[in-house]
Design a protein around this motif. Structure first.
Motif, PDB file in Angstrom:
ATOM      1  N   THR A  15       0.841  -1.196   0.000  1.00  0.00           N
ATOM      2  CA  THR A  15       0.000   0.000   0.000  1.00  0.00           C
ATOM      3  C   THR A  15       0.877   1.247   0.000  1.00  0.00           C
ATOM      4  OG1 THR A  15      -0.054   0.059   2.410  1.00  0.00           O
ATOM      5  CG2 THR A  15      -1.810  -1.184   1.300  1.00  0.00           C
ATOM      6  N   ASP A  16       0.257   2.396  -0.228  1.00  0.00           N
ATOM      7  CA  ASP A  16       0.989   3.665  -0.155  1.00  0.00           C
ATOM      8  C   ASP A  16       1.575   3.874   1.234  1.00  0.00           C
ATOM      9  OD1 ASP A  16       0.465   4.221  -2.799  1.00  0.00           O
ATOM     10  OD2 ASP A  16      -1.285   5.474  -2.373  1.00  0.00           O
ATOM     11  N   MET A  18       2.692   1.585   3.221  1.00  0.00           N
ATOM     12  CA  MET A  18       3.899   0.752   3.300  1.00  0.00           C
ATOM     13  C   MET A  18       5.045   1.340   2.482  1.00  0.00           C
ATOM     14  SD  MET A  18       2.467  -3.115   3.140  1.00  0.00           S
ATOM     15  CE  MET A  18       1.835  -3.892   4.626  1.00  0.00           C
ATOM     16  N   LYS A  19       4.724   1.865   1.303  1.00  0.00           N
ATOM     17  CA  LYS A  19       5.769   2.438   0.447  1.00  0.00           C
ATOM     18  C   LYS A  19       6.409   3.669   1.082  1.00  0.00           C
ATOM     19  CE  LYS A  19       3.640   0.980  -3.892  1.00  0.00           C
ATOM     20  NZ  LYS A  19       2.872   1.439  -5.053  1.00  0.00           N
ATOM     21  N   ASN A  20       5.622   4.425   1.846  1.00  0.00           N
ATOM     22  CA  ASN A  20       6.106   5.670   2.441  1.00  0.00           C
ATOM     23  C   ASN A  20       6.304   5.556   3.951  1.00  0.00           C
ATOM     24  OD1 ASN A  20       5.944   7.106  -0.083  1.00  0.00           O
ATOM     25  ND2 ASN A  20       3.727   7.030   0.178  1.00  0.00           N
ATOM     26  N   ALA A  21       6.558   4.346   4.427  1.00  0.00           N
ATOM     27  CA  ALA A  21       6.666   4.107   5.875  1.00  0.00           C
ATOM     28  C   ALA A  21       7.903   4.774   6.463  1.00  0.00           C
ATOM     29  CB  ALA A  21       6.713   2.616   6.154  1.00  0.00           C
ATOM     30  N   THR A  22       7.747   5.256   7.688  1.00  0.00           N
ATOM     31  CA  THR A  22       8.873   5.782   8.462  1.00  0.00           C
ATOM     32  C   THR A  22       8.921   5.013   9.772  1.00  0.00           C
ATOM     33  OG1 THR A  22       7.461   7.477   9.457  1.00  0.00           O
ATOM     34  CG2 THR A  22       8.699   8.103   7.491  1.00  0.00           C
ATOM     35  N   PHE A  23      10.085   4.966  10.383  1.00  0.00           N
ATOM     36  CA  PHE A  23      10.243   4.215  11.632  1.00  0.00           C
ATOM     37  C   PHE A  23       9.443   4.858  12.749  1.00  0.00           C
ATOM     38  CE2 PHE A  23      12.305   3.482  15.702  1.00  0.00           C
ATOM     39  CZ  PHE A  23      12.268   2.093  15.739  1.00  0.00           C
ATOM     40  N   ILE A  80     -11.018  -0.266  13.746  1.00  0.00           N
ATOM     41  CA  ILE A  80      -9.762  -0.991  13.526  1.00  0.00           C
ATOM     42  C   ILE A  80      -9.868  -1.874  12.287  1.00  0.00           C
ATOM     43  CG2 ILE A  80      -8.234  -2.786  14.442  1.00  0.00           C
ATOM     44  CD1 ILE A  80      -8.856  -1.649  17.253  1.00  0.00           C
ATOM     45  N   THR A  81     -10.919  -2.708  12.243  1.00  0.00           N
ATOM     46  CA  THR A  81     -10.990  -3.726  11.195  1.00  0.00           C
ATOM     47  C   THR A  81     -11.475  -3.210   9.844  1.00  0.00           C
ATOM     48  OG1 THR A  81     -13.216  -4.395  11.913  1.00  0.00           O
ATOM     49  CG2 THR A  81     -11.337  -5.559  12.894  1.00  0.00           C
ATOM     50  N   GLN A  82     -12.252  -2.122   9.832  1.00  0.00           N
ATOM     51  CA  GLN A  82     -12.800  -1.637   8.566  1.00  0.00           C
ATOM     52  C   GLN A  82     -12.094  -0.402   8.016  1.00  0.00           C
ATOM     53  OE1 GLN A  82     -17.013  -1.128   9.225  1.00  0.00           O
ATOM     54  NE2 GLN A  82     -17.197  -3.166  10.105  1.00  0.00           N
ATOM     55  N   HIS A  83     -11.358   0.306   8.860  1.00  0.00           N
ATOM     56  CA  HIS A  83     -10.727   1.548   8.401  1.00  0.00           C
ATOM     57  C   HIS A  83      -9.213   1.565   8.581  1.00  0.00           C
ATOM     58  CE1 HIS A  83     -14.627   3.376   7.668  1.00  0.00           C
ATOM     59  NE2 HIS A  83     -15.021   2.884   8.833  1.00  0.00           N
ATOM     60  N   ILE A  84      -8.724   1.186   9.744  1.00  0.00           N
ATOM     61  CA  ILE A  84      -7.285   1.280  10.008  1.00  0.00           C
ATOM     62  C   ILE A  84      -6.509   0.183   9.287  1.00  0.00           C
ATOM     63  CG2 ILE A  84      -5.510   1.188  11.805  1.00  0.00           C
ATOM     64  CD1 ILE A  84      -7.599   2.513  13.691  1.00  0.00           C
ATOM     65  N   LEU A  85      -6.874  -1.086   9.507  1.00  0.00           N
ATOM     66  CA  LEU A  85      -6.120  -2.189   8.899  1.00  0.00           C
ATOM     67  C   LEU A  85      -6.159  -2.170   7.370  1.00  0.00           C
ATOM     68  CD1 LEU A  85      -6.833  -5.149  11.344  1.00  0.00           C
ATOM     69  CD2 LEU A  85      -4.877  -3.593  11.287  1.00  0.00           C
ATOM     70  N   PRO A  86      -7.331  -1.954   6.723  1.00  0.00           N
ATOM     71  CA  PRO A  86      -7.318  -1.892   5.252  1.00  0.00           C
ATOM     72  C   PRO A  86      -6.459  -0.754   4.702  1.00  0.00           C
ATOM     73  CG  PRO A  86      -9.545  -2.285   6.021  1.00  0.00           C
ATOM     74  CD  PRO A  86      -8.705  -1.966   7.236  1.00  0.00           C
ATOM     75  N   ARG A  87      -6.406   0.354   5.404  1.00  0.00           N
ATOM     76  CA  ARG A  87      -5.586   1.491   4.948  1.00  0.00           C
ATOM     77  C   ARG A  87      -4.100   1.144   5.003  1.00  0.00           C
ATOM     78  NH1 ARG A  87      -4.062   5.653   2.585  1.00  0.00           N
ATOM     79  NH2 ARG A  87      -3.726   7.652   3.548  1.00  0.00           N
ATOM     80  N   ILE A  88      -3.703   0.439   6.054  1.00  0.00           N
ATOM     81  CA  ILE A  88      -2.287   0.083   6.219  1.00  0.00           C
ATOM     82  C   ILE A  88      -1.910  -1.106   5.339  1.00  0.00           C
ATOM     83  CG2 ILE A  88      -0.547  -0.760   7.856  1.00  0.00           C
ATOM     84  CD1 ILE A  88      -2.152   0.776  10.047  1.00  0.00           C
TER      85      ILE A  88
END
Length: 196
Positions: A15-16, A18-23, A80-88
């Protein structure tokens, strides 16, 4: 995405996020507030849930354990399950099903899923059908390879990357035997979350 040595196509797409992840050592504050509330405002449960997510994020594999989030409506389970996890992790890798889907012969939905949310889970009765569902779930939670079957196809063995989250407003979610290490049961939350 083609791997010539294995003669397969890798269908994974980062996902975007993941591609733009920072520590980070902790999730962003609003996400942390939602997770903390959904696991019953219990610090140990919150840390375990965040570590569980971090392991999946870093390794893109299964953990061998599942989470049960339960409480009154509006506690943050759906956020968590419908908005946060799918986005990440990506919509394609986050499946939401109901218990009735577990009773069907076809389980092709699990093939790509990194997360499977069993929404309004409640199999807490002594019936034979409930026992069969729980036994199938145990297999899906722990086994690295599982049999799957799409409609109009024969059953085949596939690698299993799925991690399960069970959400419910009810008290009886799943019958769990004492000492069963497959399930992490969050503290029940009785207060709706107030996102400010």
């Amino acid at each position: 995405q083609y791997i010539p040595d294995d003669k397969v196509f890798n269908t994974w797409r980062p996902t975007d996020v993941m591609k733009n992840a920072t520590f980070r050592t902790r999730p962003p504050s609003v996400i942390m507030k939602i997770i903390t509330h959904a696991v019953g405002s219990n610090e140990e449960a919150c840390d375990r849930f965040v570590n569980w997510l971090a392991y999946i994020y870093q390794n893109r594999t299964k953990t061998g354990t599942a989470w049960i989030l339960h409480g009154c409506p509006g506690t943050g389970k759906g956020l968590i399950t419908q908005h946060i996890l799918p986005r990440i992790f990506g919509d394609a890798y986050c499946a939401t099903i109901q218990v009735r889907n577990l009773k069907q012969v076809f389980n092709g939905w699990i093939e790509q899923a990194m997360f499977v949310t069993v929404d309004e889970a409640n199999t807490d009765d002594a019936g034979q059908e409930s026992k069969q569902i729980v036994e199938a779930l145990k297999l899906w939670i722990t086994e690295r390879k599982i049999p799957i079957r799409h409609m109009q196809q024969t059953e085949r063995m596939v690698e299993n990357f799925s991690n399960f989250i069970f959400t419910s407003n009810d008290f009886g979610v799943l019958p769990i035997r004492p000492g069963d290490r497959r399930f992490n049961v969050a503290v029940r939350q009785e207060t709706p979350i107030d996102i400010t």
